[in-house]
Scaffold this motif. Structure first.
Motif, short mmCIF file in Angstrom:
data_model
loop_
_atom_site.label_atom_id
_atom_site.label_comp_id
_atom_site.label_asym_id
_atom_site.label_seq_id
_atom_site.Cartn_x
_atom_site.Cartn_y
_atom_site.Cartn_z
N SER A 149 1.07 -1.32 0.23
CA SER A 149 0.22 -0.11 0.12
C SER A 149 0.92 1.31 -0.09
O SER A 149 0.33 2.07 -0.32
N VAL A 150 2.06 1.58 0.40
CA VAL A 150 3.66 1.92 -0.16
C VAL A 150 3.75 2.67 -1.89
O VAL A 150 4.18 3.28 -1.84
N GLY A 151 3.84 0.95 -2.13
CA GLY A 151 4.68 0.81 -3.38
C GLY A 151 5.81 1.14 -2.98
O GLY A 151 6.78 1.03 -2.71
N GLY A 152 6.85 1.76 -3.97
CA GLY A 152 7.71 2.29 -4.70
C GLY A 152 7.92 3.58 -3.46
O GLY A 152 9.06 4.17 -4.02
N ASN A 153 7.12 4.55 -3.09
CA ASN A 153 7.93 5.91 -2.09
C ASN A 153 8.12 5.86 -1.67
O ASN A 153 7.80 5.60 0.47
N THR A 177 8.83 -6.95 -1.49
CA THR A 177 10.22 -6.65 -2.63
C THR A 177 11.34 -6.92 -1.70
O THR A 177 11.68 -5.89 -0.77
N ILE A 178 11.82 -8.45 -0.95
CA ILE A 178 13.06 -8.00 -0.77
C ILE A 178 13.82 -9.15 -1.29
O ILE A 178 14.09 -10.02 -1.31
N SER A 179 14.85 -8.36 -2.05
CA SER A 179 16.13 -8.94 -3.11
C SER A 179 16.94 -10.02 -1.74
O SER A 179 16.87 -9.47 -0.69
N PRO A 390 14.08 1.38 -15.98
CA PRO A 390 13.05 2.24 -15.44
C PRO A 390 12.08 1.88 -14.46
O PRO A 390 11.45 2.41 -14.01
N LEU A 391 11.92 0.72 -13.63
CA LEU A 391 10.77 0.67 -12.74
C LEU A 391 11.34 0.51 -11.25
O LEU A 391 10.84 0.59 -10.35
N MET A 392 12.09 0.43 -11.44
CA MET A 392 13.80 0.10 -10.41
C MET A 392 13.20 1.26 -9.44
O MET A 392 14.10 2.53 -9.49
N ILE A 393 11.94 2.08 -8.92
CA ILE A 393 11.82 3.09 -8.35
C ILE A 393 11.27 4.38 -9.60
O ILE A 393 12.26 4.32 -10.42
N ASN A 394 9.80 3.50 -9.37
CA ASN A 394 9.43 4.32 -11.38
C ASN A 394 10.21 5.56 -11.73
O ASN A 394 9.83 6.28 -10.95
N ASN A 395 10.33 5.38 -13.04
CA ASN A 395 10.98 6.85 -13.37
C ASN A 395 10.01 7.69 -13.35
O ASN A 395 10.06 8.90 -13.68
N ASP A 396 8.47 7.77 -14.01
CA ASP A 396 7.42 8.41 -14.18
C ASP A 396 7.45 8.95 -12.22
O ASP A 396 7.49 10.48 -12.04
N ARG A 397 7.55 8.43 -11.14
CA ARG A 397 7.56 8.89 -9.98
C ARG A 397 8.83 9.66 -9.68
O ARG A 397 8.55 11.31 -8.62
N ILE A 398 9.96 9.45 -10.80
CA ILE A 398 11.30 9.86 -9.80
C ILE A 398 11.25 11.65 -10.73
O ILE A 398 11.48 12.42 -10.14
C1 LIG Z 1 14.29 -5.76 -10.14
C2 LIG Z 1 14.41 -5.34 -7.97
C3 LIG Z 1 14.55 -5.55 -7.20
C4 LIG Z 1 14.21 -4.41 -6.19
N1 LIG Z 1 14.49 -5.09 -5.04
C5 LIG Z 1 14.19 -4.43 -3.96
C6 LIG Z 1 14.69 -4.51 -2.70
O1 LIG Z 1 15.36 -5.25 -2.41
N2 LIG Z 1 13.91 -3.80 -1.38
C7 LIG Z 1 12.58 -3.34 -1.79
O2 LIG Z 1 12.11 -2.82 -1.03
N3 LIG Z 1 12.45 -3.09 -2.92
C8 LIG Z 1 12.80 -3.87 -3.40
N4 LIG Z 1 12.22 -3.36 -5.00
C9 LIG Z 1 11.29 -2.40 -5.46
C10 LIG Z 1 11.64 -1.34 -5.64
O3 LIG Z 1 12.64 -0.22 -5.10
C11 LIG Z 1 10.15 -0.54 -5.88
O4 LIG Z 1 9.59 -0.72 -4.51
C12 LIG Z 1 9.36 -1.01 -6.54
O5 LIG Z 1 10.10 -0.34 -8.41
C13 LIG Z 1 7.68 -0.02 -7.17
O6 LIG Z 1 7.00 -1.07 -7.60
P1 LIG Z 1 6.00 -1.11 -8.20
O7 LIG Z 1 6.20 -0.50 -9.72
O8 LIG Z 1 5.24 -1.56 -8.29
O9 LIG Z 1 5.47 0.84 -7.16
P2 LIG Z 1 5.67 1.41 -7.79
O10 LIG Z 1 6.37 2.51 -7.69
O11 LIG Z 1 4.15 2.72 -6.40
O12 LIG Z 1 3.40 2.37 -8.70
C14 LIG Z 1 4.05 2.29 -9.50
C15 LIG Z 1 2.67 3.44 -10.42
O13 LIG Z 1 2.17 4.52 -9.81
C16 LIG Z 1 2.84 5.33 -10.65
N5 LIG Z 1 3.00 6.64 -10.19
C17 LIG Z 1 4.22 7.20 -10.79
N6 LIG Z 1 4.53 8.37 -9.56
C18 LIG Z 1 3.65 8.70 -8.77
C19 LIG Z 1 3.12 9.11 -7.17
N7 LIG Z 1 3.80 10.42 -7.33
N8 LIG Z 1 2.14 9.19 -6.67
C20 LIG Z 1 1.38 7.96 -7.24
N9 LIG Z 1 1.90 7.18 -8.30
C21 LIG Z 1 2.98 7.17 -8.67
C22 LIG Z 1 3.66 5.10 -12.21
O14 LIG Z 1 3.02 5.47 -12.45
C23 LIG Z 1 3.13 3.47 -12.11
O15 LIG Z 1 1.58 3.60 -12.36
C24 LIG Z 1 13.18 -4.13 -6.26
C25 LIG Z 1 12.51 -3.98 -8.07
C26 LIG Z 1 13.31 -4.43 -8.76
C27 LIG Z 1 12.80 -4.25 -9.99
#
Ligand SMILES: Cc1cc2nc3c(=O)[nH]c(=O)nc-3n(C[C@H](O)[C@H](O)[C@H](O)COP(=O)(O)OP(=O)(O)OC[C@H]3O[C@@H](n4cnc5c(N)ncnc54)[C@H](O)[C@@H]3O)c2cc1C
Length: 417
Positions: A149-153, A177-179, A390-398
């Protein structure tokens, strides 16, 4: 039979993509860890295809890192490490990226955790002791920042440090995700400071394998970076308050975790793209030898790919200078901090996209030999692995974050390096 004929014959040729002396990215051999990284890369390259095919942990490469003392390399000499710089680690990541993307990513992620301890927790005896153990036993550190519920933030947490009497705490985190979590000796996790703290009031905490239960809740059957084994877990741990970093996570993220992540990830992505370039370069030269008269249409692509690789490396070198300058200065103006953050953000978005462009040029140069698996020019793994970038911390978010920085900044102050 030339290399291209054998590639096109359909015979399975088991390419071992060793980092060849003439194919190494420029600058390799100049940094303190390069020789050790080259030795590890030779092992990693031998198993890279199997690691990818079986989506398994690159244990041979990690064992080789331990043998060459690469995991504890950044720890200070007095704690048993080598005092290696971020620049030396970035170079090692690039060399490893040439050989096996997953092993390189694991190495980068581990070092990002080490540098956070180095820059923000050395005043705490528990963490000094911890770093000594990392160096002595070559412990492998993982990261749990993402959360359900927090995703990549990075800058929000749902879970919290729960006081458990007499300076102890418990932590319960739903980590998507915990690599290499199942293989790590310790994990650095983000959490809210306390159960009543808001989502942004975060701390970083070091938790040890022996105090932690990881219950697997999702697998890692992805199309790339398969060897990172980045599974989802329920993390349950306990520890003592001194395991919590003494500064707020926001400061750690801004000053260290984000810059180090973007620099080290960019370095290994450059290594992957550079290996694709080497394969295309070899193909291009063999093709020119086979047909010495006609000019090859691949000529402009190989030149363009080289220019992109050089630009990627130039951006990394510049970011390393910015980070060193920021680390050395106790007082940074608000506008300098914003300008640095924008540069570190665009490093990541630029390199993650450009690395894929380099591989696309390489695919067009090598053609079917790149498209087929099992040829010396196959590029399937490179493309698949780089799609995580580009997904690993989504480029759109960055980009959204960079745009906010630009809104807050007067134009002139962003023009300085
Ligand atoms: C190879 C790999 C290894 C990884 N290892 C780890 C690890 O060891 N530990 C760990 O904690 N995580 C890890 N991650 C996870 C990673 O770092 C991010 O948390 C993950 O990529 C984000 O996933 P998501 O695309 O589901 O989430 P999000 O980035 O939350 O979701 C993407 C979606 O959110 C949208 N979005 C963009 N900007 C915003 C915004 N400002 N507000 C809301 N939505 C927005 C995007 O357009 C997209 O639709 C790993 C990822 C990869 C690919």
């Amino acid at each position: 039979m030339s290399a291209i004929q054998s590639a096109n014959s359909g015979e399975p040729v088991h390419a071992i993509a060793l980092p060849e002396p003439d194919a190494r990215p420029s600058g390799a051999g100049e940094h303190a860890l390069d020789q050790a990284a080259i030795a590890v890369a030779q092992v990693a390259a031998r198993f890279a295809d199997a690691v990818d095919r079986e989506a398994r942990f690159p244990s041979e490469a990690i064992d080789a890192m331990r043998e060459h003392r690469l995991l504890g390399a950044m720890a200070p000499v007095e704690l048993g490490g080598m005092g290696a710089s971020l620049e030396a680690v970035a170079s090692a990541c690039r060399i490893l990226g040439h050989a096996c993307s997953s092993a390189a990513m694991i190495y980068a992620m581990h070092q990002i955790e080490v540098i956070c301890v180095l820059e923000h927790a050395m005043s705490v005896p528990w963490h000094r002791g911890f770093l000594r153990q990392v160096a002595e036993h070559e412990w492998l550190l993982a990261s749990a920042t993402s959360e359900d519920s927090v995703g990549g933030n990075l800058r929000n947490s749902r879970c919290a440090i729960e006081p458990d009497g007499d300076g102890a705490f418990t932590l319960h985190k739903l980590a998507p995700t915990i690599s290499y979590g199942a293989y790590a000796d310790a994990i650095l996790a983000t959490a809210r400071r306390s159960p009543d703290a808001p989502a942004v009031e975060q701390v970083l905490v070091t938790i040890l394998k022996d105090d932690t239960t990881l219950t697997r809740r999702s697998g890692w059957d992805t199309f790339g970076m398969r060897g990172t084994c980045s599974e989802g877990f329920v993390l349950e741990s306990r520890g003592r308050q001194e395991q919590v970093f003494p500064v707020p996570f926001g400061e750690i993220a801004e000053r260290t975790m984000v810059p180090a992540s973007h620099i080290l990830w960019s370095s290994l992505w450059t290594g992957i793209a550079s290996d694709a370039f080497s394969r295309a370069h070899r193909y291009f030269r063999t093709q020119a030898q086979d047909k010495p008269t006609g000019a090859s249409p691949a000529g402009s692509r190989i030149a363009e790919a080289l220019g992109l690789l050089q630009a990627m490396q130039g951006r990394i070198d510049s970011a390393l200078r910015v980070h060193a300058r920021a680390s050395a200065s106790a007082t940074r103006s608000w506008s300098e901090t914003m300008a640095d953050a924008a540069q570190i953000n665009t490093l990541k978005t630029y390199v993650s996209i450009t690395a894929l462009q380099v591989v696309m040029h390489a695919v067009m140069i090598c053609g079917m030999a790149a498209y087929k698996n099992g040829t010396p020019f196959t590029l399937s793994r490179h493309i698949r692995d780089l799609y995580s970038a580009p997904l690993m911390i989504n480029n759109d978010r960055i980009d959204a974050n960079t745009a906010s920085l630009l809104l807050a900044q007067r134009p002139a102050s962003l023009e300085k390096e």
